[in-house]
Design a protein around this motif. Structure first.
Motif, PDB file in Angstrom:
ATOM      1  N   GLN A  40       0.766  -1.089  -0.156  1.00 53.06           N
ATOM      2  CA  GLN A  40       0.028   0.008  -0.115  1.00 53.06           C
ATOM      3  C   GLN A  40       0.957   1.437  -0.140  1.00 53.06           C
ATOM      4  O   GLN A  40       0.329   2.100  -0.612  1.00 53.06           O
ATOM      5  CB  GLN A  40      -0.785   0.008   1.246  1.00 53.06           C
ATOM      6  N   ALA A  41       2.030   1.356   0.813  1.00 50.58           N
ATOM      7  CA  ALA A  41       2.990   2.334   0.731  1.00 50.58           C
ATOM      8  C   ALA A  41       3.777   2.652  -0.472  1.00 50.58           C
ATOM      9  O   ALA A  41       4.146   3.646  -0.877  1.00 50.58           O
ATOM     10  CB  ALA A  41       3.832   2.170   1.879  1.00 50.58           C
ATOM     11  N   ALA A  42       4.142   1.408  -1.250  1.00 50.39           N
ATOM     12  CA  ALA A  42       4.808   1.536  -2.346  1.00 50.39           C
ATOM     13  C   ALA A  42       4.629   2.680  -3.360  1.00 50.39           C
ATOM     14  O   ALA A  42       5.679   3.185  -3.794  1.00 50.39           O
ATOM     15  CB  ALA A  42       4.962   0.291  -2.906  1.00 50.39           C
ATOM     16  N   PRO A  43       3.396   2.603  -4.040  1.00 40.57           N
ATOM     17  CA  PRO A  43       3.271   3.804  -4.866  1.00 40.57           C
ATOM     18  C   PRO A  43       3.529   5.242  -4.306  1.00 40.57           C
ATOM     19  O   PRO A  43       4.078   5.976  -5.210  1.00 40.57           O
ATOM     20  CB  PRO A  43       1.788   3.726  -5.156  1.00 40.57           C
ATOM     21  N   TYR A  44       3.559   5.583  -3.288  1.00 38.12           N
ATOM     22  CA  TYR A  44       4.110   6.948  -2.514  1.00 38.12           C
ATOM     23  C   TYR A  44       5.567   6.902  -2.299  1.00 38.12           C
ATOM     24  O   TYR A  44       5.837   7.740  -2.908  1.00 38.12           O
ATOM     25  CB  TYR A  44       3.115   7.008  -1.316  1.00 38.12           C
ATOM     26  N   THR A  45       6.047   5.753  -2.065  1.00 40.68           N
ATOM     27  CA  THR A  45       7.360   6.008  -1.875  1.00 40.68           C
ATOM     28  C   THR A  45       8.182   5.981  -3.269  1.00 40.68           C
ATOM     29  O   THR A  45       9.010   7.013  -3.235  1.00 40.68           O
ATOM     30  CB  THR A  45       8.248   4.690  -1.007  1.00 40.68           C
ATOM     31  N   LEU A  46       7.821   5.090  -4.210  1.00 36.63           N
ATOM     32  CA  LEU A  46       8.227   5.331  -5.493  1.00 36.63           C
ATOM     33  C   LEU A  46       8.394   6.963  -5.980  1.00 36.63           C
ATOM     34  O   LEU A  46       8.923   7.179  -6.529  1.00 36.63           O
ATOM     35  CB  LEU A  46       7.406   4.320  -6.380  1.00 36.63           C
ATOM     36  N   ARG A  47       7.019   7.233  -5.899  1.00 34.90           N
ATOM     37  CA  ARG A  47       6.828   8.419  -6.481  1.00 34.90           C
ATOM     38  C   ARG A  47       7.448   9.617  -5.832  1.00 34.90           C
ATOM     39  O   ARG A  47       7.997  10.566  -6.405  1.00 34.90           O
ATOM     40  CB  ARG A  47       5.381   9.160  -6.283  1.00 34.90           C
ATOM     41  N   ILE A  48       7.703   9.597  -4.668  1.00 36.02           N
ATOM     42  CA  ILE A  48       8.296  10.725  -3.494  1.00 36.02           C
ATOM     43  C   ILE A  48       9.742  10.702  -3.854  1.00 36.02           C
ATOM     44  O   ILE A  48      10.182  11.727  -3.999  1.00 36.02           O
ATOM     45  CB  ILE A  48       8.095  10.593  -2.218  1.00 36.02           C
ATOM     46  N   HIS A  62      12.364  13.151  11.336  1.00 32.38           N
ATOM     47  CA  HIS A  62      12.699  13.087  12.756  1.00 32.38           C
ATOM     48  C   HIS A  62      12.257  11.578  13.218  1.00 32.38           C
ATOM     49  O   HIS A  62      11.473  10.815  12.430  1.00 32.38           O
ATOM     50  CB  HIS A  62      11.932  13.964  13.656  1.00 32.38           C
ATOM     51  N   SER A  63      13.036  10.876  13.913  1.00 39.70           N
ATOM     52  CA  SER A  63      13.011   9.618  14.687  1.00 39.70           C
ATOM     53  C   SER A  63      11.419   9.279  14.972  1.00 39.70           C
ATOM     54  O   SER A  63      10.998   8.326  15.234  1.00 39.70           O
ATOM     55  CB  SER A  63      13.985   9.213  15.639  1.00 39.70           C
ATOM     56  N   TYR A  64      10.869  10.383  15.443  1.00 40.00           N
ATOM     57  CA  TYR A  64       9.329  10.288  16.091  1.00 40.00           C
ATOM     58  C   TYR A  64       8.238  10.308  14.997  1.00 40.00           C
ATOM     59  O   TYR A  64       7.201   9.938  15.087  1.00 40.00           O
ATOM     60  CB  TYR A  64       9.075  11.394  16.977  1.00 40.00           C
ATOM     61  N   THR A  65       8.661  10.365  13.651  1.00 40.11           N
ATOM     62  CA  THR A  65       7.498  10.288  12.644  1.00 40.11           C
ATOM     63  C   THR A  65       7.550   8.970  12.408  1.00 40.11           C
ATOM     64  O   THR A  65       7.940   8.099  12.800  1.00 40.11           O
ATOM     65  CB  THR A  65       7.990  11.130  11.369  1.00 40.11           C
ATOM     66  N   VAL A  66       6.530   8.823  11.257  1.00 41.52           N
ATOM     67  CA  VAL A  66       6.127   7.226  10.805  1.00 41.52           C
ATOM     68  C   VAL A  66       7.293   6.484  10.018  1.00 41.52           C
ATOM     69  O   VAL A  66       8.093   7.200   9.452  1.00 41.52           O
ATOM     70  CB  VAL A  66       4.898   7.223  10.298  1.00 41.52           C
ATOM     71  N   PRO A  67       7.486   5.313  10.516  1.00 39.53           N
ATOM     72  CA  PRO A  67       8.530   4.286   9.679  1.00 39.53           C
ATOM     73  C   PRO A  67       8.589   4.340   8.403  1.00 39.53           C
ATOM     74  O   PRO A  67       9.752   4.312   7.874  1.00 39.53           O
ATOM     75  CB  PRO A  67       8.389   3.037  10.410  1.00 39.53           C
ATOM     76  N   GLU A  68       7.499   4.560   7.744  1.00 34.49           N
ATOM     77  CA  GLU A  68       7.346   4.654   6.216  1.00 34.49           C
ATOM     78  C   GLU A  68       8.171   5.973   5.664  1.00 34.49           C
ATOM     79  O   GLU A  68       8.765   5.695   4.403  1.00 34.49           O
ATOM     80  CB  GLU A  68       5.969   4.444   5.481  1.00 34.49           C
ATOM     81  N   LEU A  69       8.094   6.812   6.445  1.00 38.78           N
ATOM     82  CA  LEU A  69       8.860   8.073   6.089  1.00 38.78           C
ATOM     83  C   LEU A  69      10.280   7.837   6.344  1.00 38.78           C
ATOM     84  O   LEU A  69      11.146   8.044   5.511  1.00 38.78           O
ATOM     85  CB  LEU A  69       8.256   9.381   6.780  1.00 38.78           C
ATOM     86  N   VAL A  70      10.418   7.551   7.595  1.00 42.25           N
ATOM     87  CA  VAL A  70      12.209   7.319   8.082  1.00 42.25           C
ATOM     88  C   VAL A  70      12.908   6.454   7.154  1.00 42.25           C
ATOM     89  O   VAL A  70      13.850   6.348   6.669  1.00 42.25           O
ATOM     90  CB  VAL A  70      12.132   6.788   9.421  1.00 42.25           C
ATOM     91  N   TYR A  71      12.369   5.195   6.748  1.00 42.96           N
ATOM     92  CA  TYR A  71      12.833   4.155   5.956  1.00 42.96           C
ATOM     93  C   TYR A  71      12.622   4.315   4.379  1.00 42.96           C
ATOM     94  O   TYR A  71      13.218   3.552   3.654  1.00 42.96           O
ATOM     95  CB  TYR A  71      12.588   2.968   6.580  1.00 42.96           C
ATOM     96  N   GLY A  72      11.452   4.636   4.116  1.00 39.25           N
ATOM     97  CA  GLY A  72      10.935   4.768   2.871  1.00 39.25           C
ATOM     98  C   GLY A  72      11.253   5.665   1.809  1.00 39.25           C
ATOM     99  O   GLY A  72      11.705   5.636   0.988  1.00 39.25           O
ATOM    100  N   VAL A  73      11.488   6.947   2.485  1.00 41.83           N
ATOM    101  CA  VAL A  73      12.027   8.211   1.702  1.00 41.83           C
ATOM    102  C   VAL A  73      12.910   9.100   2.398  1.00 41.83           C
ATOM    103  O   VAL A  73      13.451   9.858   1.437  1.00 41.83           O
ATOM    104  CB  VAL A  73      10.516   8.922   1.233  1.00 41.83           C
TER     105      VAL A  73
END
Length: 347
Positions: A40-48, A62-73
């Protein structure tokens, strides 16, 4: 639409990449990330990741944000101090700062010529919102000649009124170096108490004149939470942040900043840790130290979680005015001095 059709093979490849990073990470206390979540996250991380290259943008999370941001983009992740220094080093034209407003302001202070955008917009912080520059000026008038230390979790205006900015990782050392016997400290009331206790312990007692508020996550922990962790998990090492109450810090095995906790876990031979901090750091440690177990009783910063893949992509493509950090040249100049004084004192 922000995300258009993407090749199925590319989506599956991206989902596998994300799952390799997030498969050991908790979505909540009981549920881990699944491959379906990653798909579900993949279309967004690819585009970003595509758009940030096109626009010569860098993403700080920041480390307190969500992991899909930290590790995805994210190009860089960490605490607010480390990220602001990374922002200072970047050659990117645009900085996307996934965090809260004061952090994006700090990045702007250090990079006045760059565009700084925060996906969450005016996401607040109970500490930064706990005192105004007018209140700092009143404190200075009531205590003439007393140096003002401001915690980095403060607005640009408060930084501009302060002599030295400090972080949770360097506050004790900087305060101990100052020759004055009195210091004004804003805006963390609990950290101010911990500072006074630590300075006395070091044999360099000072009177700390404090004003402000407390962290809406760290101020909720109590000594009972420490006792409960030890009772339920014999041999556990309990880590606390200096934004916690002094009696919580006294009961913990280690007290330190977000980075300090990461370093402690990395260096420790222990395998079981109790974390009295925000859930995002738990996620990072789960991802990076898979041979260790992390027990987290509670504590989520709703402000940090306002940053998402969706609004990060939107901010990259077409930022709204409330997402773009604007500061006056005067505030930038004065606030930058307090940060530079910190950098000088930590060389």
């Amino acid at each position: 639409m922000l995300v258009q059709g993407t090749d199925t093979a590319a989506l599956e490849q991206e989902a596998h990449r994300l799952y390799g990073l997030l498969g050991s990470v908790s979505r909540n206390q009981d549920v881990k990330w699944t491959y379906a979540d990653c798909l579900q996250a993949a279309p967004y991380t690819l585009r970003i990741n595509q758009v940030k290259k096109e626009k010569n943008a860098v993403i700080l999370a920041h480390s307190y944000t969500v992991p899909e941001l930290v590790y995805g983009v994210a190009d860089f992740s960490g605490d607010s101090y480390a990220l602001s220094r990374k922002a200072e080093e970047t050659s990117a034209d645009t900085i996307i700062f996934a965090g809260v407003w004061f952090m994006a302001e700090t990045a702007k202070i250090l990079n006045p010529s760059k565009q700084v955008i925060i996906p969450a917009g005016r996401a607040g912080c109970t500490l930064a919102d706990g005192i105004t520059e007018e209140e700092v000026r009143a404190l200075k008038a009531a205590h003439p000649g007393v140096p003002v230390l401001c915690y980095v979790n403060s607005t640009a205006g408060v930084k501009a009124e302060s002599d030295i900015c400090v972080t949770s990782g360097n506050v004790f050392d900087i305060a101990a170096k100052l020759p004055q016997k009195e210091l004004i400290f804003v805006p963390d009331l609990l950290m101010a108490q911990n500072l006074e206790i630590e300075l006395s312990r070091r044999g360099a007692p000072k009177k700390i004149i404090a004003s402000g508020a407390s962290c809406c996550v760290h101020d909720k922990y109590t000594p009972d939470d420490v006792a409960s962790l030890r009772r339920k998990h014999p041999g556990i090492k309990v880590l606390a942040h200096p934004e916690c109450r002094p009696d919580v810090c006294a009961a913990a095995d280690y007290v330190g900043s977000t980075k300090g906790m990461q370093d402690y876990v990395a260096a420790s031979p222990d395998k079981l840790f109790g974390l009295l901090t925000e859930f995002g750091l738990v996620n990072r440690l789960e991802a990076e130290y898979r041979d260790k177990t992390f027990i987290w009783p509670f504590g989520v910063c709703a402000y940090m979680k306002k940053n998402t893949l969706i609004n990060t992509l939107q901010a990259l493509v077409n930022p709204r005015p409330e997402q773009i950090v604007q500061l006056s040249d005067e505030v930038i100049s004065r606030a930058r001095k307090s940060l530079q004084n910190m950098f000088e004192m930590t060389k």
